[in-house]
Design a protein around this motif. Structure first.
Motif, PDB file in Angstrom:
ATOM      1  N   ILE A  21      -5.341  -7.669  -4.085  1.00 15.22           N
ATOM      2  CA  ILE A  21      -5.400  -6.004  -4.467  1.00 15.22           C
ATOM      3  C   ILE A  21      -5.772  -5.674  -3.106  1.00 15.22           C
ATOM      4  O   ILE A  21      -4.805  -4.218  -2.555  1.00 15.22           O
ATOM      5  CB  ILE A  21      -6.239  -5.082  -5.504  1.00 15.22           C
ATOM      6  CG1 ILE A  21      -5.258  -5.500  -7.139  1.00 15.22           C
ATOM      7  CG2 ILE A  21      -6.075  -3.629  -4.955  1.00 15.22           C
ATOM      8  CD1 ILE A  21      -6.594  -5.362  -8.028  1.00 15.22           C
ATOM      9  N   SER A  22      -6.642  -6.137  -2.762  1.00 15.45           N
ATOM     10  CA  SER A  22      -7.313  -5.084  -1.181  1.00 15.45           C
ATOM     11  C   SER A  22      -5.942  -5.795   0.182  1.00 15.45           C
ATOM     12  O   SER A  22      -5.796  -5.104   1.176  1.00 15.45           O
ATOM     13  CB  SER A  22      -8.681  -5.664  -0.347  1.00 15.45           C
ATOM     14  OG  SER A  22      -8.725  -7.558  -0.844  1.00 15.45           O
ATOM     15  N   LEU A  24      -2.841  -5.532  -0.915  1.00  8.95           N
ATOM     16  CA  LEU A  24      -1.735  -4.252  -1.106  1.00  8.95           C
ATOM     17  C   LEU A  24      -2.680  -3.299  -0.255  1.00  8.95           C
ATOM     18  O   LEU A  24      -1.592  -2.040   0.310  1.00  8.95           O
ATOM     19  CB  LEU A  24      -1.937  -4.075  -2.886  1.00  8.95           C
ATOM     20  CG  LEU A  24      -0.504  -3.292  -2.889  1.00  8.95           C
ATOM     21  CD1 LEU A  24       0.256  -3.641  -3.014  1.00  8.95           C
ATOM     22  CD2 LEU A  24      -0.999  -2.818  -4.951  1.00  8.95           C
ATOM     23  N   CYS A  25      -3.528  -2.736  -0.013  1.00  7.73           N
ATOM     24  CA  CYS A  25      -3.924  -1.134  -0.011  1.00  7.73           C
ATOM     25  C   CYS A  25      -3.758  -1.550   2.009  1.00  7.73           C
ATOM     26  O   CYS A  25      -3.200  -0.155   2.114  1.00  7.73           O
ATOM     27  CB  CYS A  25      -5.038  -1.285  -0.125  1.00  7.73           C
ATOM     28  SG  CYS A  25      -5.958  -1.252  -2.141  1.00  7.73           S
ATOM     29  N   MET A  52       3.598   1.616  -4.997  1.00  2.75           N
ATOM     30  CA  MET A  52       2.922   1.407  -5.145  1.00  2.75           C
ATOM     31  C   MET A  52       2.064   1.280  -6.232  1.00  2.75           C
ATOM     32  O   MET A  52       1.501   0.132  -6.279  1.00  2.75           O
ATOM     33  CB  MET A  52       2.003   1.948  -3.897  1.00  2.75           C
ATOM     34  CG  MET A  52       2.632   2.245  -2.278  1.00  2.75           C
ATOM     35  SD  MET A  52       2.393   0.579  -1.505  1.00  2.75           S
ATOM     36  CE  MET A  52       0.559   0.281  -1.240  1.00  2.75           C
ATOM     37  N   LEU A  56       0.755  -2.414  -7.952  1.00  6.85           N
ATOM     38  CA  LEU A  56      -0.770  -2.275  -8.393  1.00  6.85           C
ATOM     39  C   LEU A  56      -0.553  -2.620  -9.985  1.00  6.85           C
ATOM     40  O   LEU A  56      -1.333  -3.311 -10.311  1.00  6.85           O
ATOM     41  CB  LEU A  56      -1.244  -1.096  -7.871  1.00  6.85           C
ATOM     42  CG  LEU A  56      -3.198  -1.014  -8.533  1.00  6.85           C
ATOM     43  CD1 LEU A  56      -3.051  -2.444  -7.684  1.00  6.85           C
ATOM     44  CD2 LEU A  56      -3.323   0.296  -8.298  1.00  6.85           C
TER      45      LEU A  56
ATOM     46  N   TRP B 282      -2.908   7.106  -2.444  1.00  5.50           N
ATOM     47  CA  TRP B 282      -2.148   5.695  -1.550  1.00  5.50           C
ATOM     48  C   TRP B 282      -2.296   6.453  -0.464  1.00  5.50           C
ATOM     49  O   TRP B 282      -1.522   5.539   0.648  1.00  5.50           O
ATOM     50  CB  TRP B 282      -1.124   5.597  -1.882  1.00  5.50           C
ATOM     51  CG  TRP B 282      -0.811   4.508  -3.225  1.00  5.50           C
ATOM     52  CD1 TRP B 282      -0.271   4.546  -4.223  1.00  5.50           C
ATOM     53  CD2 TRP B 282      -1.809   3.117  -3.367  1.00  5.50           C
ATOM     54  NE1 TRP B 282      -0.640   3.750  -5.686  1.00  5.50           N
ATOM     55  CE2 TRP B 282      -1.282   2.567  -4.112  1.00  5.50           C
ATOM     56  CE3 TRP B 282      -1.974   2.317  -2.146  1.00  5.50           C
ATOM     57  CZ2 TRP B 282      -2.243   1.356  -5.016  1.00  5.50           C
ATOM     58  CZ3 TRP B 282      -3.215   0.767  -2.640  1.00  5.50           C
ATOM     59  CH2 TRP B 282      -2.731   0.676  -4.047  1.00  5.50           C
ATOM     60  N   MET B 291      -9.748  -0.156  -0.401  1.00  3.75           N
ATOM     61  CA  MET B 291      -9.799  -1.962  -0.050  1.00  3.75           C
ATOM     62  C   MET B 291     -11.162  -2.185   0.109  1.00  3.75           C
ATOM     63  O   MET B 291     -11.786  -3.223  -0.034  1.00  3.75           O
ATOM     64  CB  MET B 291      -9.103  -2.045   1.675  1.00  3.75           C
ATOM     65  CG  MET B 291      -9.087  -3.021   1.810  1.00  3.75           C
ATOM     66  SD  MET B 291     -10.186  -3.678   3.445  1.00  3.75           S
ATOM     67  CE  MET B 291      -9.747  -2.224   4.244  1.00  3.75           C
TER      68      MET B 291
END
Lengths: 206, 343
Positions: A21-22, A24-25, A52, A56, B282, B291
């Motif tokens: 996930i990080s 993806l961020c 997005m 996710l 986002w 993150m």
């Protein structure tokens, strides 16, 4: 030993999902800059957000399934939990095929929130659970934090559906806050309670 | 700017004096570092302790100066409107409020809008952040007498003071963006232009400068950043020395920072909905904060298995990664476009 490995595997899976996930961020950040999305029409920005969110979604599902195995792992026999998780996954998959991923994720969140709430009720009512961190306050805090996180995700889904969604947000924020205080400072709290009890007893004796 | 000229002069003069003193104290602390590296304990360490205390006092004095300056702004910067324009604006605001879920209060001629500025605007945020760090570093210093840990705390404090004094001095040019925004208000304007300018300034006053969330979301994040810096020092020390006391100290600060960070991020959510609507999700800053929070959560989960073989290095490494993620998240505002962009 077997239990220990099972716990470790669950933690490793959680760590792996969180890592993805990080990534993806970070990818989203660079895409936002590269595509100059700050200066585009709101509709294009919304399409990016939607994309997005859909990227996710599988990771969130994976986290929900892991959470379903991890938090109540000392409450129910593993066989029951595996059955529950498989059923939850199949329900999610089935509803995604019929109504789309958004609707499916919404219902998975509702079921997960119900499960976490059940765990919390059992902890409060004093059923003996053996979480990784021993002690009543640790168990209570962990249940509250995880319930709060699921409720927070649920609030996101209700953003455009329900005007009063912020009620859920505030409940989730309170759960997370109290849960963290209780988990992180369980020892200090116990010490404080013990001292209070001792001083009360001392006063009573006098 | 009416009646603020002398306040700005005093603010800049007193602030510059504090900055010079801070630079001297930081330079002296920097000199102590190699001496402590050679021989820990004794006089040098005592001097270093008092220098940290001095830096903390100077940063606190700077914060008091900022509070005084904001009080002056509160008293003198008022968005006062002529009576006929006030009536027109209230009609417009009432119409706008009926269409929106978040409403703006009507203009009250008896109590015209004033700026209640928080103390972490523009470059002032560094003062608050580094003040929080100095306080936490002093607390950690007193609790753990591990030489490498103490030296790291000092190095990080010296870097922060240098950044404050040389790169983002809040006293050199007080609140440049804020004054750039409001200065046209105090020049002669045609009624229609004043109307337009009021409608530009007023929503920002309500939803940004005077927002309740402004008093919770940013300070909690800066306190988390300060705690994360001490946590970073603890992680480096634990990897370098292998001492459990360093790890315990790092974990104590990780818990506090995670609490501040989570609470700060949570409180940013209803504020973002109020100020920006649903279009912020986002956004690069949001994605990087997410993150950072995820990396931090990973650390806390991994730490449960600290006693397992190979986990000591992994957990320490994750702690350092948390600090890097924090630096990345903070600097993202400068390099990535979005609602939080600094430029």
């Amino acid at each position: 030993m077997r239990r220990f490995n099972y716990d470790l595997i669950l933690i490793l899976i959680t760590v792996g999902i969180l890592f993805l996930i990080s990534l993806l961020c970070i990818g989203g950040m660079f895409y936002f800059k590269w595509a100059e999305l700050q200066s585009v029409a709101p509709a294009i920005k919304m399409a990016f957000q939607e994309q997005m969110n859909s990227l996710l979604a599988p990771f969130l599902v994976a986290l929900l399934l892991t959470l379903g195995l991890c938090i109540p792992k000392r409450l129910f026999p593993p066989r029951w939990l595996y059955t529950f998780i498989i059923l939850l996954g199949l329900t999610g998959l089935g509803s995604a095929l019929v109504w789309g991923w958004r609707e499916s994720l919404f219902w998975m969140l509702v079921i997960s929130a119900a499960l976490q709430a059940m765990v919390l009720i059992l902890v409060v009512s004093g059923r003996r659970l053996k979480f990784l961190c021993e002690g009543y306050w640790n168990r209570l805090g962990s249940s509250l934090v995880h319930l709060g996180l699921v409720l927070f995700c649920l609030d996101f889904f209700l953003l455009s559906r329900w005007d009063m969604h912020l009620v859920i947000f505030w409940i989730s924020a309170i759960c997370i806050f109290i849960g963290m205080i209780v988990t992180f400072y369980a020892e200090g709290m116990m010490e404080w309670l013990r001292r209070r009890k001792n001083s009360q007893e001392f006063t009573d004796r006098q | 700017m009416p009646d603020l000229g002398s306040a700005i002069d005093f603010y800049q003069t007193a602030g510059s004096f504090l900055i010079y003193l801070l630079l001297i104290a930081a330079a002296a602390l920097a000199v102590c570092i190699p001496l402590q590296a050679k021989q820990s304990g004794g006089l040098t360490e005592r001097v270093a302790y008092y220098l940290i205390l001095g830096i903390l006092a100077l940063l606190a004095a700077g914060s008091i100066l900022v509070i005084w300056f904001h009080w002056e702004i509160y008293q003198h910067v008022v968005l006062r409107l002529p009576e006929n324009l006030a009536h027109e604006i209230n009609r417009w605001l009432a119409a706008a409020n009926s269409r929106s879920s978040y409403t703006l209060p009507l203009y009250d001629p008896a109590a015209p809008p004033k700026y209640v500025l928080p103390f972490w605007l523009e470059n002032e945020k560094y003062l608050f952040w580094f003040l929080a760090y100095a306080g936490m570093a002093l607390f950690a210093w007193r609790r753990l007498s591990q030489p490498i840990f103490r030296i790291l705390l000092q190095v990080l404090l010296v870097i922060q003071v240098a950044v404050l004094c040389l790169v983002c001095n809040p006293f050199q040019q007080p609140l440049p963006r804020f004054f750039q925004e409001i200065s046209p208000w105090f020049s002669p304007l045609a009624p229609i232009s004043r109307f337009g300018l009021f409608m530009q300034l007023y929503p920002k006053l309500i939803f940004y400068y005077n927002a309740h969330y402004m008093w919770t979301h940013p300070p909690l994040l800066f306190m988390a950043y300060a705690g994360l810096t001490v946590f970073f020092a603890g992680c480096v020390a634990m990897l370098r020395t292998g001492e459990a006391a360093c790890e315990t100290m790092a974990y104590a600060h990780a818990k506090a920072s995670y609490l501040f960070l989570t609470l700060g991020m949570l409180l940013g959510y209803p504020w973002a909905l109020q100020a920006w609507g649903p279009n912020w999700w986002w956004d690069p800053k949001v994605a990087s904060s997410l993150m950072m929070w995820i990396v931090f959560s990973t650390y806390l989960h991994a730490r449960l298995y600290l006693s397992r073989k190979g986990m000591w290095g992994f957990v320490g490494g994750l702690g350092i990664l948390c600090f890097c993620a924090m630096l990345f998240t903070f600097t993202a505002s400068f390099f990535f476009p979005g609602e939080h962009t600094v430029h």
